[in-house]
Design an enzyme around this catalytic site. Structure first.
Site, PDB file in Angstrom:
ATOM      1  N   LEU A 155      -5.818 -10.900   5.182  1.00  0.00           N
ATOM      2  CA  LEU A 155      -6.483 -10.541   6.438  1.00  0.00           C
ATOM      3  C   LEU A 155      -7.989 -10.800   6.415  1.00  0.00           C
ATOM      4  O   LEU A 155      -8.640 -10.784   7.454  1.00  0.00           O
ATOM      5  CB  LEU A 155      -6.206  -9.071   6.772  1.00  0.00           C
ATOM      6  CG  LEU A 155      -4.759  -8.790   7.198  1.00  0.00           C
ATOM      7  CD1 LEU A 155      -4.448  -7.305   7.088  1.00  0.00           C
ATOM      8  CD2 LEU A 155      -4.512  -9.278   8.621  1.00  0.00           C
ATOM      9  N   VAL A 173       1.028   3.850   2.126  1.00  0.00           N
ATOM     10  CA  VAL A 173       1.677   4.181   3.397  1.00  0.00           C
ATOM     11  C   VAL A 173       2.707   3.109   3.742  1.00  0.00           C
ATOM     12  O   VAL A 173       3.818   3.409   4.193  1.00  0.00           O
ATOM     13  CB  VAL A 173       0.619   4.337   4.513  1.00  0.00           C
ATOM     14  CG1 VAL A 173       1.285   4.508   5.877  1.00  0.00           C
ATOM     15  CG2 VAL A 173      -0.297   5.539   4.220  1.00  0.00           C
ATOM     16  N   TYR A 216      -4.065   2.669  11.289  1.00  0.00           N
ATOM     17  CA  TYR A 216      -4.471   3.910  10.611  1.00  0.00           C
ATOM     18  C   TYR A 216      -5.977   3.947  10.413  1.00  0.00           C
ATOM     19  O   TYR A 216      -6.608   2.935  10.091  1.00  0.00           O
ATOM     20  CB  TYR A 216      -3.765   4.024   9.247  1.00  0.00           C
ATOM     21  CG  TYR A 216      -2.283   4.060   9.426  1.00  0.00           C
ATOM     22  CD1 TYR A 216      -1.643   5.255   9.730  1.00  0.00           C
ATOM     23  CD2 TYR A 216      -1.533   2.886   9.387  1.00  0.00           C
ATOM     24  CE1 TYR A 216      -0.269   5.281   9.964  1.00  0.00           C
ATOM     25  CE2 TYR A 216      -0.170   2.901   9.628  1.00  0.00           C
ATOM     26  CZ  TYR A 216       0.446   4.107   9.914  1.00  0.00           C
ATOM     27  OH  TYR A 216       1.789   4.135  10.167  1.00  0.00           O
ATOM     28  N   TYR A 233     -17.532   2.337   4.303  1.00  0.00           N
ATOM     29  CA  TYR A 233     -16.095   2.405   4.605  1.00  0.00           C
ATOM     30  C   TYR A 233     -15.858   3.103   5.948  1.00  0.00           C
ATOM     31  O   TYR A 233     -15.132   2.588   6.810  1.00  0.00           O
ATOM     32  CB  TYR A 233     -15.375   3.147   3.473  1.00  0.00           C
ATOM     33  CG  TYR A 233     -13.950   3.539   3.773  1.00  0.00           C
ATOM     34  CD1 TYR A 233     -12.929   2.591   3.785  1.00  0.00           C
ATOM     35  CD2 TYR A 233     -13.608   4.866   4.038  1.00  0.00           C
ATOM     36  CE1 TYR A 233     -11.614   2.954   4.059  1.00  0.00           C
ATOM     37  CE2 TYR A 233     -12.303   5.241   4.316  1.00  0.00           C
ATOM     38  CZ  TYR A 233     -11.313   4.288   4.321  1.00  0.00           C
ATOM     39  OH  TYR A 233     -10.006   4.646   4.596  1.00  0.00           O
ATOM     40  N   GLY A 263       0.819  -1.212   0.000  1.00  0.00           N
ATOM     41  CA  GLY A 263       0.000   0.000   0.000  1.00  0.00           C
ATOM     42  C   GLY A 263       0.855   1.265   0.000  1.00  0.00           C
ATOM     43  O   GLY A 263       2.076   1.203   0.193  1.00  0.00           O
ATOM     44  N   LYS A 275     -14.217   1.457   9.321  1.00  0.00           N
ATOM     45  CA  LYS A 275     -12.986   1.966   9.926  1.00  0.00           C
ATOM     46  C   LYS A 275     -13.234   2.363  11.385  1.00  0.00           C
ATOM     47  O   LYS A 275     -12.393   2.149  12.249  1.00  0.00           O
ATOM     48  CB  LYS A 275     -12.444   3.167   9.140  1.00  0.00           C
ATOM     49  CG  LYS A 275     -11.943   2.838   7.737  1.00  0.00           C
ATOM     50  CD  LYS A 275     -10.742   1.916   7.717  1.00  0.00           C
ATOM     51  CE  LYS A 275      -9.480   2.593   8.195  1.00  0.00           C
ATOM     52  NZ  LYS A 275      -8.298   1.672   8.084  1.00  0.00           N
ATOM     53  N   TRP A 314      -6.990  12.004   2.725  1.00  0.00           N
ATOM     54  CA  TRP A 314      -6.621  12.340   1.343  1.00  0.00           C
ATOM     55  C   TRP A 314      -5.165  11.918   1.028  1.00  0.00           C
ATOM     56  O   TRP A 314      -4.335  12.735   0.625  1.00  0.00           O
ATOM     57  CB  TRP A 314      -6.815  13.840   1.088  1.00  0.00           C
ATOM     58  CG  TRP A 314      -8.209  14.348   1.223  1.00  0.00           C
ATOM     59  CD1 TRP A 314      -9.234  13.790   1.941  1.00  0.00           C
ATOM     60  CD2 TRP A 314      -8.751  15.546   0.647  1.00  0.00           C
ATOM     61  NE1 TRP A 314     -10.360  14.574   1.844  1.00  0.00           N
ATOM     62  CE2 TRP A 314     -10.088  15.647   1.057  1.00  0.00           C
ATOM     63  CE3 TRP A 314      -8.216  16.540  -0.170  1.00  0.00           C
ATOM     64  CZ2 TRP A 314     -10.915  16.702   0.675  1.00  0.00           C
ATOM     65  CZ3 TRP A 314      -9.034  17.605  -0.542  1.00  0.00           C
ATOM     66  CH2 TRP A 314     -10.359  17.672  -0.133  1.00  0.00           C
TER      67      TRP A 314
HETATM   68  N1  LIG Z   1      -6.016   6.412   0.789  1.00  0.00           N
HETATM   69  C1  LIG Z   1      -6.579   7.412   1.454  1.00  0.00           C
HETATM   70  O1  LIG Z   1      -6.940   8.453   0.891  1.00  0.00           O
HETATM   71  C2  LIG Z   1      -6.787   7.301   2.944  1.00  0.00           C
HETATM   72  C3  LIG Z   1      -7.427   8.352   3.619  1.00  0.00           C
HETATM   73  C4  LIG Z   1      -7.597   8.250   5.004  1.00  0.00           C
HETATM   74  C5  LIG Z   1      -7.134   7.140   5.682  1.00  0.00           C
HETATM   75  N2  LIG Z   1      -6.540   6.132   5.006  1.00  0.00           N
HETATM   76  C6  LIG Z   1      -6.102   4.942   5.758  1.00  0.00           C
HETATM   77  O2  LIG Z   1      -4.677   4.876   5.700  1.00  0.00           O
HETATM   78  C7  LIG Z   1      -4.255   3.519   5.699  1.00  0.00           C
HETATM   79  C8  LIG Z   1      -3.316   3.261   4.528  1.00  0.00           C
HETATM   80  O3  LIG Z   1      -3.981   3.624   3.319  1.00  0.00           O
HETATM   81  P1  LIG Z   1      -3.266   3.513   1.898  1.00  0.00           P
HETATM   82  O4  LIG Z   1      -3.701   4.682   1.092  1.00  0.00           O
HETATM   83  O5  LIG Z   1      -1.824   3.222   2.073  1.00  0.00           O
HETATM   84  O6  LIG Z   1      -4.026   2.228   1.346  1.00  0.00           O
HETATM   85  P2  LIG Z   1      -3.767   1.409   0.008  1.00  0.00           P
HETATM   86  O7  LIG Z   1      -2.689   2.027  -0.807  1.00  0.00           O
HETATM   87  O8  LIG Z   1      -5.097   1.151  -0.595  1.00  0.00           O
HETATM   88  O9  LIG Z   1      -3.173   0.047   0.586  1.00  0.00           O
HETATM   89  C9  LIG Z   1      -3.957  -0.838   1.286  1.00  0.00           C
HETATM   90  C10 LIG Z   1      -3.228  -2.161   1.301  1.00  0.00           C
HETATM   91  O10 LIG Z   1      -4.074  -3.112   1.963  1.00  0.00           O
HETATM   92  C11 LIG Z   1      -3.895  -4.326   1.297  1.00  0.00           C
HETATM   93  N3  LIG Z   1      -5.025  -5.240   1.444  1.00  0.00           N
HETATM   94  C12 LIG Z   1      -6.260  -5.119   0.936  1.00  0.00           C
HETATM   95  N4  LIG Z   1      -6.988  -6.209   1.223  1.00  0.00           N
HETATM   96  C13 LIG Z   1      -6.175  -7.032   1.929  1.00  0.00           C
HETATM   97  C14 LIG Z   1      -6.327  -8.305   2.508  1.00  0.00           C
HETATM   98  N5  LIG Z   1      -7.482  -8.977   2.416  1.00  0.00           N
HETATM   99  N6  LIG Z   1      -5.274  -8.844   3.173  1.00  0.00           N
HETATM  100  C15 LIG Z   1      -4.104  -8.189   3.260  1.00  0.00           C
HETATM  101  N7  LIG Z   1      -3.887  -6.992   2.733  1.00  0.00           N
HETATM  102  C16 LIG Z   1      -4.915  -6.409   2.077  1.00  0.00           C
HETATM  103  C17 LIG Z   1      -3.787  -3.963  -0.172  1.00  0.00           C
HETATM  104  O11 LIG Z   1      -3.168  -5.044  -0.817  1.00  0.00           O
HETATM  105  P3  LIG Z   1      -3.120  -5.173  -2.416  1.00  0.00           P
HETATM  106  O12 LIG Z   1      -1.969  -4.299  -2.803  1.00  0.00           O
HETATM  107  O13 LIG Z   1      -2.876  -6.620  -2.638  1.00  0.00           O
HETATM  108  O14 LIG Z   1      -4.457  -4.694  -2.907  1.00  0.00           O
HETATM  109  C18 LIG Z   1      -2.935  -2.708  -0.109  1.00  0.00           C
HETATM  110  O15 LIG Z   1      -1.576  -3.006  -0.242  1.00  0.00           O
HETATM  111  C19 LIG Z   1      -5.536   2.674   5.669  1.00  0.00           C
HETATM  112  O16 LIG Z   1      -5.856   2.272   6.971  1.00  0.00           O
HETATM  113  C20 LIG Z   1      -6.593   3.645   5.166  1.00  0.00           C
HETATM  114  O17 LIG Z   1      -7.886   3.302   5.632  1.00  0.00           O
HETATM  115  C21 LIG Z   1      -6.332   6.192   3.652  1.00  0.00           C
END
Ligand SMILES: NC(=O)c1ccc[n+]([C@@H]2O[C@H](COP(=O)([O-])OP(=O)(O)OC[C@H]3O[C@@H](n4cnc5c(N)ncnc54)[C@H](OP(=O)(O)O)[C@@H]3O)[C@@H](O)[C@H]2O)c1
Length: 298
Positions: A36, A12, A98, A124, A10, A128, A149
């Protein structure tokens, strides 16, 4: 010290692979090594790695898809988080996790505090929030960062979408009545490691902290900034800030309802760590410069 990082691919997590290194041996698992959603596989996998620190950067992050894929979002963002937190409590590990601005309904006049009442508007957001509650209820030692974001040069995110669209089309229409702080994965990972170091010295308490860049803008403001800076950096774009039309949320309906005000007050964390957050444009500039270098060398 053994650090287990979940969701290694991901946005982060990729940055965390760099900033967690000072804490010891970092074992990073992706979905292929630990799915997971398969909650029965969590305990044996965690046991096998015997972590002192678990950093969970995995999440179901497809906000619109979650509206019709409720069970999967709930399993990953709430149930699995509860299992990991319970393991952390039983084994004396610290959990870093997070969460999101989408736990709030956006009706507050001003930036949200950690103590403000939550009221998620989407599947979502609710999943969370359920994950947050599961961690609090577990009794484990934890740091939980709500952010907003998120973007990085490697990931799929709004900024990269805008850049692509601005290359393809002369005009865009972007929502101008939702406000928040674009926050880079790099900043989140850097601050996570500072917070974790302070936590290990008992200088930062367990709890929920807001972690975003400083300032705020709308999606429209962000899009205009991106195309302006990108064209200054030499990207060849068909659209410019003057051809990006501001529209309302109602004019761009999506399956998941988003909060209009996503601003998070970060004072608790910045005071606790004795630092100030950079303005949101700082890391947007860095990312655009990085993408430009990649474009020039490809
Ligand atoms: N993105 C945003 O704008 C945003 C905003 C606010 C808060 N957050 C929070 O910040 C944190 C990090 O976000 P991010 O943007 O880094 O997310 P991201 O890029 O979407 O990465 C999420 C990761 O979770 C993995 N994942 C999904 N399903 C899974 C499963 N069943 N088992 C194991 N791994 C799994 C994905 O794997 P794959 O690569 O295989 O799909 C991906 O690598 C999260 O908690 C998110 O809720 C994000």
């Amino acid at each position: 010290m053994r650090v287990l990082l979940l969701g290694k691919n991901g946005q982060v997590a990729r940055e965390l692979q760099r900033t967690l290194l000072p804490f010891g041996t970092v074992i990073a698992l992706g979905r292929n090594e630990l799915d997971l959603e398969d909650v029965d596989s969590i305990e044996p996998s965690l046991q096998a790695h015997a972590p002192d620190i678990i950093v969970n950067a995995a999440a179901y992050t497809q906000v619109d898809r979650a509206e019709t894929d409720q069970q999967a979002a709930q399993r990953l963002n709430a149930e699995a988080v509860g299992f990991v937190a319970d393991f952390a409590r039983r084994h004396g590990a610290t959990l870093v996790h997070y969460s999101t601005d989408y736990v709030f309904d956006g009706t507050k006049d001003g930036a949200y505090l950690e103590t403000d009442e939550t009221n998620p508007l989407s599947v979502y957001g609710r999943s969370k929030r359920a994950g947050e509650l599961a961690i609090e209820a577990s009794g484990c030692r934890f740091l939980l960062f709500r952010t907003s974001w998120v973007f990085s040069a490697d990931g799929a995110n709004f900024i990269k979408t805008i850049l692509r669209l601005a290359k393809e089309r002369p005009a865009l229409r972007i929502v101008a009545d939702q406000f928040g702080a674009p926050t880079s994965a790099e900043l989140i990972a850097d601050v996570t490691s500072l917070a974790l170091a302070a936590h290990r010295r008992d200088m930062l308490a367990d709890g929920i902290y807001h972690l975003t860049a400083a300032g705020k803008t709308s999606w429209h403001g962000l899009a205009c900034y991106v195309v302006q800076r990108a064209s200054e950096l030499g990207f060849e774009l068909k659209a410019g800030p003057e051809t990006i039309e501001p529209i309302t949320t109602a004019e761009y309906p999506l399956p998941a309802v988003r909060p209009c005000n996503s601003s998070l007050n970060t004072d608790l964390l910045t005071r606790g760590l004795g630092l100030s957050m950079p303005g949101w444009t700082v890391h947007v500039d860095r990312m655009l410069e990085q993408l430009r270098r990649q474009e020039q060398t490809s």
